[in-house]
Motif scaffolding. Structure first.
Motif, PDB file in Angstrom:
ATOM      1  N   GLY A   6      22.160  16.729 -12.812  1.00 40.41           N
ATOM      2  CA  GLY A   6      20.803  16.840 -12.295  1.00 40.41           C
ATOM      3  C   GLY A   6      20.532  15.884 -11.154  1.00 40.41           C
ATOM      4  N   SER A   7      20.916  14.620 -11.323  1.00 37.60           N
ATOM      5  CA  SER A   7      20.725  13.582 -10.301  1.00 37.60           C
ATOM      6  C   SER A   7      21.746  12.493 -10.577  1.00 37.60           C
ATOM      7  CB  SER A   7      19.308  13.005 -10.386  1.00 37.60           C
ATOM      8  OG  SER A   7      19.131  12.305 -11.613  1.00 37.60           O
ATOM      9  N   ALA A   8      21.905  11.591  -9.605  1.00 34.44           N
ATOM     10  CA  ALA A   8      22.878  10.515  -9.773  1.00 34.44           C
ATOM     11  C   ALA A   8      22.530   9.655 -10.985  1.00 34.44           C
ATOM     12  CB  ALA A   8      22.933   9.668  -8.498  1.00 34.44           C
ATOM     13  N   ASP A 108      29.309  13.100  -9.368  1.00 32.92           N
ATOM     14  CA  ASP A 108      28.605  12.364  -8.319  1.00 32.92           C
ATOM     15  C   ASP A 108      28.831  13.012  -6.955  1.00 32.92           C
ATOM     16  OD1 ASP A 108      26.876  10.349  -8.958  1.00 32.92           O
ATOM     17  OD2 ASP A 108      28.105   8.771  -8.050  1.00 32.92           O
ATOM     18  N   ARG A 109      30.060  13.446  -6.707  1.00 30.01           N
ATOM     19  CA  ARG A 109      30.367  14.088  -5.416  1.00 30.01           C
ATOM     20  C   ARG A 109      29.641  15.430  -5.300  1.00 30.01           C
ATOM     21  NH1 ARG A 109      34.239  10.596  -3.826  1.00 30.01           N
ATOM     22  NH2 ARG A 109      35.730   9.933  -5.418  1.00 30.01           N
ATOM     23  N   VAL A 110      29.539  16.156  -6.418  1.00 30.40           N
ATOM     24  CA  VAL A 110      28.790  17.413  -6.394  1.00 30.40           C
ATOM     25  C   VAL A 110      27.328  17.151  -6.063  1.00 30.40           C
ATOM     26  CG1 VAL A 110      27.999  19.343  -7.819  1.00 30.40           C
ATOM     27  CG2 VAL A 110      30.366  18.566  -7.989  1.00 30.40           C
ATOM     28  N   ILE A 111      26.750  16.115  -6.674  1.00 30.59           N
ATOM     29  CA  ILE A 111      25.344  15.776  -6.448  1.00 30.59           C
ATOM     30  C   ILE A 111      25.098  15.393  -4.998  1.00 30.59           C
ATOM     31  CG2 ILE A 111      23.534  14.102  -7.026  1.00 30.59           C
ATOM     32  CD1 ILE A 111      24.809  14.074  -9.881  1.00 30.59           C
ATOM     33  N   THR A 112      26.051  14.642  -4.417  1.00 35.09           N
ATOM     34  CA  THR A 112      25.873  14.190  -3.023  1.00 35.09           C
ATOM     35  C   THR A 112      26.308  15.240  -2.006  1.00 35.09           C
ATOM     36  OG1 THR A 112      28.056  13.119  -3.088  1.00 35.09           O
ATOM     37  CG2 THR A 112      26.135  11.757  -3.618  1.00 35.09           C
ATOM     38  N   GLY A 113      26.777  16.402  -2.475  1.00 37.99           N
ATOM     39  CA  GLY A 113      27.114  17.488  -1.567  1.00 37.99           C
ATOM     40  C   GLY A 113      28.503  17.420  -0.977  1.00 37.99           C
ATOM     41  N   THR A 114      29.423  16.674  -1.623  1.00 38.89           N
ATOM     42  CA  THR A 114      30.804  16.589  -1.120  1.00 38.89           C
ATOM     43  C   THR A 114      31.804  16.937  -2.227  1.00 38.89           C
ATOM     44  OG1 THR A 114      30.853  14.224  -1.642  1.00 38.89           O
ATOM     45  CG2 THR A 114      30.214  14.835   0.609  1.00 38.89           C
ATOM     46  N   ALA A 120      37.578  14.403  -4.145  1.00 36.77           N
ATOM     47  CA  ALA A 120      37.132  15.273  -5.233  1.00 36.77           C
ATOM     48  C   ALA A 120      38.314  16.037  -5.829  1.00 36.77           C
ATOM     49  CB  ALA A 120      36.072  16.247  -4.721  1.00 36.77           C
ATOM     50  N   ARG A 121      39.231  16.482  -4.974  1.00 35.40           N
ATOM     51  CA  ARG A 121      40.426  17.168  -5.471  1.00 35.40           C
ATOM     52  C   ARG A 121      41.250  16.239  -6.362  1.00 35.40           C
ATOM     53  NH1 ARG A 121      40.005  20.200  -0.744  1.00 35.40           N
ATOM     54  NH2 ARG A 121      40.834  18.555   0.597  1.00 35.40           N
ATOM     55  N   THR A 122      41.335  14.970  -5.953  1.00 31.53           N
ATOM     56  CA  THR A 122      42.055  13.986  -6.764  1.00 31.53           C
ATOM     57  C   THR A 122      41.376  13.792  -8.115  1.00 31.53           C
ATOM     58  OG1 THR A 122      42.801  12.831  -4.768  1.00 31.53           O
ATOM     59  CG2 THR A 122      42.871  11.594  -6.833  1.00 31.53           C
ATOM     60  N   ASP A 123      40.047  13.740  -8.109  1.00 36.26           N
ATOM     61  CA  ASP A 123      39.305  13.588  -9.363  1.00 36.26           C
ATOM     62  C   ASP A 123      39.601  14.741 -10.316  1.00 36.26           C
ATOM     63  OD1 ASP A 123      38.161  11.245  -8.499  1.00 36.26           O
ATOM     64  OD2 ASP A 123      36.298  12.188  -7.816  1.00 36.26           O
ATOM     65  N   VAL A 124      39.577  15.971  -9.804  1.00 37.00           N
ATOM     66  CA  VAL A 124      39.833  17.143 -10.646  1.00 37.00           C
ATOM     67  C   VAL A 124      41.264  17.108 -11.188  1.00 37.00           C
ATOM     68  CG1 VAL A 124      39.983  19.658 -10.685  1.00 37.00           C
ATOM     69  CG2 VAL A 124      38.096  18.549  -9.500  1.00 37.00           C
ATOM     70  N   ALA A 125      42.213  16.715 -10.317  1.00 35.92           N
ATOM     71  CA  ALA A 125      43.615  16.631 -10.761  1.00 35.92           C
ATOM     72  C   ALA A 125      43.776  15.599 -11.870  1.00 35.92           C
ATOM     73  CB  ALA A 125      44.508  16.287  -9.584  1.00 35.92           C
ATOM     74  N   LEU A 126      43.103  14.456 -11.731  1.00 40.59           N
ATOM     75  CA  LEU A 126      43.238  13.401 -12.741  1.00 40.59           C
ATOM     76  C   LEU A 126      42.503  13.751 -14.035  1.00 40.59           C
ATOM     77  CD1 LEU A 126      43.021  10.272 -10.427  1.00 40.59           C
ATOM     78  CD2 LEU A 126      45.017  11.134 -11.663  1.00 40.59           C
ATOM     79  N   ILE A 127      41.458  14.554 -13.943  1.00 37.54           N
ATOM     80  CA  ILE A 127      40.822  15.066 -15.162  1.00 37.54           C
ATOM     81  C   ILE A 127      41.825  15.931 -15.919  1.00 37.54           C
ATOM     82  CG2 ILE A 127      39.037  16.615 -16.059  1.00 37.54           C
ATOM     83  CD1 ILE A 127      37.275  15.691 -13.667  1.00 37.54           C
ATOM     84  N   GLY A 128      42.548  16.779 -15.184  1.00 40.43           N
ATOM     85  CA  GLY A 128      43.585  17.603 -15.808  1.00 40.43           C
ATOM     86  C   GLY A 128      44.687  16.773 -16.427  1.00 40.43           C
ATOM     87  N   VAL A 129      45.106  15.713 -15.727  1.00 38.10           N
ATOM     88  CA  VAL A 129      46.146  14.820 -16.260  1.00 38.10           C
ATOM     89  C   VAL A 129      45.666  14.176 -17.559  1.00 38.10           C
ATOM     90  CG1 VAL A 129      47.379  12.650 -15.855  1.00 38.10           C
ATOM     91  CG2 VAL A 129      47.248  14.367 -14.033  1.00 38.10           C
TER      92      VAL A 129
END
Length: 199
Positions: A6-8, A108-114, A120-129
């Protein structure tokens, strides 16, 4: 948006709640193990051995059973077993918290529009790891603890740790699916931007 997007500020507090829930859950598991007079161990016969007579039952190769072994009966290896059991819980908690950290950063990146940057790709990859690492590492430590139970009962010649790979396969599917969905959304967004530029 729900679940922390919803917000930061909301994102931060929702993730704090998730982290606190993980800590409470892990603490409950540790207390449950500590307060029990038994150690639970899932075992099966070695693949090349005949059926085993065990505690009044007959254990066939390919079958697995869950033993509740009194801690007093395995006192000589209980210290190592305790380290493995507590260690698996603590390690699992650390992996969950690390996964939540990267999930928080991605939200946070989704909220800030990035949401489609390299970070962000690294974050998603590390969530998978993190998703895959949880069953692999905690399962390995639990297996060492179960092997010690089997050794303390002097059954290591005929009994082996039961190793189900279902959790690992589910984690792999979820992690790969997560990467696939993210890549698809990224590509779709890029195509939409290109289409807007052509109009």
């Amino acid at each position: 948006m729900a679940f922390g997007l919803g917000s930061a500020r909301t994102n931060k507090w929702v993730m704090v709640f998730y982290a606190a829930a993980a800590v409470v859950w892990s603490g409950w598991k540790m207390w449950k193990y500590h307060s029990s007079d038994y150690v639970i161990a899932t075992v099966e016969p070695e693949w090349n051995t005949p059926p085993v007579e065990l505690f009044g039952g007959r254990l066939q190769p390919g079958n697995s059973i869950e033993l509740s072994v009194p801690k007093a009966d395995i006192a000589r290896l209980l210290g190592f077993i305790d380290v493995m059991r507590y260690g698996a819980i603590v390690l699992g908690l650390v992996i969950i918290l690390v996964g939540l950290l990267f999930f928080y950063r991605f939200c946070d990146r989704v909220i800030t529009g990035t949401p489609f940057t390299n970070a962000a790709r690294t974050d998603v990859a590390l969530i998978g790891v993190s998703i895959v690492a949880y069953p692999v590492l905690t399962g390995f430590m639990n297996m060492l603890g179960t092997n010690s139970v089997v050794g303390a009962l002097e059954l290591s010649e005929t009994i082996d740790t039961s190793r189900s790979s279902n959790g690992l396969y589910i984690a792999l599917v979820v992690a790969v699916f997560l990467q696939f969905v993210y890549a698809t959304i990224t590509q779709g967004t890029k195509l939409a931007r290109d289409a807007d530029g052509l109009v």
